[in-house]
Motif scaffolding. Structure first.
Motif, short mmCIF file in Angstrom:
data_model
loop_
_atom_site.label_atom_id
_atom_site.label_comp_id
_atom_site.label_asym_id
_atom_site.label_seq_id
_atom_site.Cartn_x
_atom_site.Cartn_y
_atom_site.Cartn_z
N CYS A 174 0.66 -0.97 0.10
CA CYS A 174 -0.36 -0.24 -0.34
C CYS A 174 0.91 0.97 -0.07
N GLN A 198 -6.56 3.99 3.65
CA GLN A 198 -6.23 3.57 2.11
C GLN A 198 -6.60 2.03 1.72
N CYS A 199 -5.53 1.31 2.52
CA CYS A 199 -6.03 -0.64 3.00
C CYS A 199 -6.53 -0.95 3.66
N THR A 205 -3.01 -3.02 -1.61
CA THR A 205 -3.53 -2.86 -2.59
C THR A 205 -3.20 -3.73 -3.86
#
Ligand SMILES: [Zn+2]
Ligand SMILES: [Zn+2]
Length: 379
Positions: A174, A198-199, A205
């Motif tokens: 990520c 975000q992850c 990711t």
């Protein structure tokens, strides 16, 4: 953790607190500091463990007495944790104290864990727990039964091997957290580590998602599971079938399957714990003169005699004819409640005989009023 705190202080109860108070206080603390509600907060996790340790000591009268006398020294030889460091990880605490939260297995903790737990160290997320309802007849419960059930659960996607990336590609670290799964944010003086937005803490990711699972790494699939239900279970009980829930992330454990027992209604029997209740109709003549007859039981028939002069509503107990006991406990009884079934159509001769019977009955009881008869009856 620094200086060890007093167990009563930890739970916020008085020294004289009852076991109920202690249980209630622990439940409150455990929910407050529950790891699912405090993701990435290591001080909450410490408090969660601290509360479990205090509860472990105070919920056991013997340990509590030792603690009252010697304080923490009572357990110091086992390295602080009252049972030799039993609670080294969060899962152990749920295993040990899940029952505080009511319901067989899982309970409220089970509910909180529905989303699948990720250990505080990061790492792969475990699969979700699943629940199914299993309707059973009294006969099946009495014998114990083996049942095959079909459930839909998450399995690893065969195309991508569970990592969610299109075959031939791999997930990459990520960019936001650099693969750590956690980010540090500052709020005033404090630096806080939280799960990477975000992850979501995964640390990875996926650039080109697998088309079969749309990048989830898991697909829903039907599975047939063989369940062995022991004799004597009851409506509402929940049986835990370990590691038969949703599959976890690669490297994570499977969730559990909880089977909740539903009792189907029976045509003849009503269940009352281990006992079975039957209502059996008799004629006025049978109850008055006595009779011997066959009574249906869950496993066949037994002979039962009722003595002359049996009153309607009387309950007879057939020992050992009830439900099988759970875990080798004693078998219950069958309770037979007799009642008079009043005939609704009579032949002329029956009517004549009954009138004659009634005449003799009232001569026998002389000039007693109805009220006096009632008093006699109860004496
Ligand atoms: Zn896939
Ligand atoms: Zn990240």
């Amino acid at each position: 953790m620094s200086e060890k705190r007093d167990y009563y202080t930890v739970l916020g109860v008085a020294k004289a607190a009852s076991q109920d108070d202690i249980k209630r206080a622990y439940r409150k603390k455990a929910l407050e500091f529950h790891p699912d509600r405090n993701a990435g907060d290591s001080s909450a996790e410490e408090k969660f463990k601290e509360a479990a340790e205090a509860y472990d000591a105070l919920s056991d009268e013997q340990k509590r007495a030792r603690y009252d006398q010697f304080g923490h020294a009572a357990f110091s030889q086992s390295g602080g944790f009252s049972d030799g460091g039993r609670f080294t990880n969060i899962e152990d605490i749920f295993e040990a104290f899940g029952d505080v939260f009511g319901g067989g297995g899982g309970g409220l903790f089970g509910e909180l864990f529905r989303g699948g737990r990720r250990s505080s160290r990061g790492g792969p997320r475990a699969g979700r727990d699943l629940r199914i309802v299993l309707p059973l007849t009294l006969e099946e419960i009495d014998q114990g039964v083996s049942k095959e059930v079909s459930i839909k659960r998450a399995e690893h996607c065969a195309s991508c091997g569970g990592n969610g990336a299109k075959p031939g590609t791999s997930p990459i670290a990520c960019g936001t957290c650099g693969g750590a799964g956690q980010v540090t944010t500052s709020q005033g003086f404090f630096a806080m580590r939280t799960a990477c937005p975000q992850c979501q803490g995964a640390g990875k990711t996926i650039e080109s998602p697998c088309s079969d699972c749309r990048g989830q790494g898991r697909v829903s699939r039907k599975s047939d599971i063989q369940l062995a239900v022991p004799p004597g279970v009851e409506d509402g009980m929940s049986l835990r079938v370990g590691a038969e829930g949703d599959v976890g992330e690669p490297g994570g454990s499977r969730g559990h399957l909880y089977v909740i027992i539903r009792e189907k209604e029976h045509k003849i029997f009503q269940r009352s714990g281990p006992d079975l209740i039957t209502e059996v109709p008799f004629s006025f003549g049978q109850l008055t003169l006595g009779d011997r007859l066959e009574i249906p039981t869950l496993r066949g028939k037994v002979e039962m005699s009722i003595p002359a002069g049996t009153q309607s509503g009387k309950v007879f107990r057939l020992r050992g004819q009830g439900m099988a006991g759970l875990e080798g406990r004693r078998r219950g009884d069958q309770l037979v409640r007799v009642f008079i079934e009043t005939p609704v159509t009579l032949t002329e001769r029956q009517e004549d005989l009954l009138r004659e019977f009634e005449d003799i009955e009232s001569e026998k009881s002389g000039s007693k009023t109805f009220f006096e008869k009632i008093v006699d009856y109860f004496n």
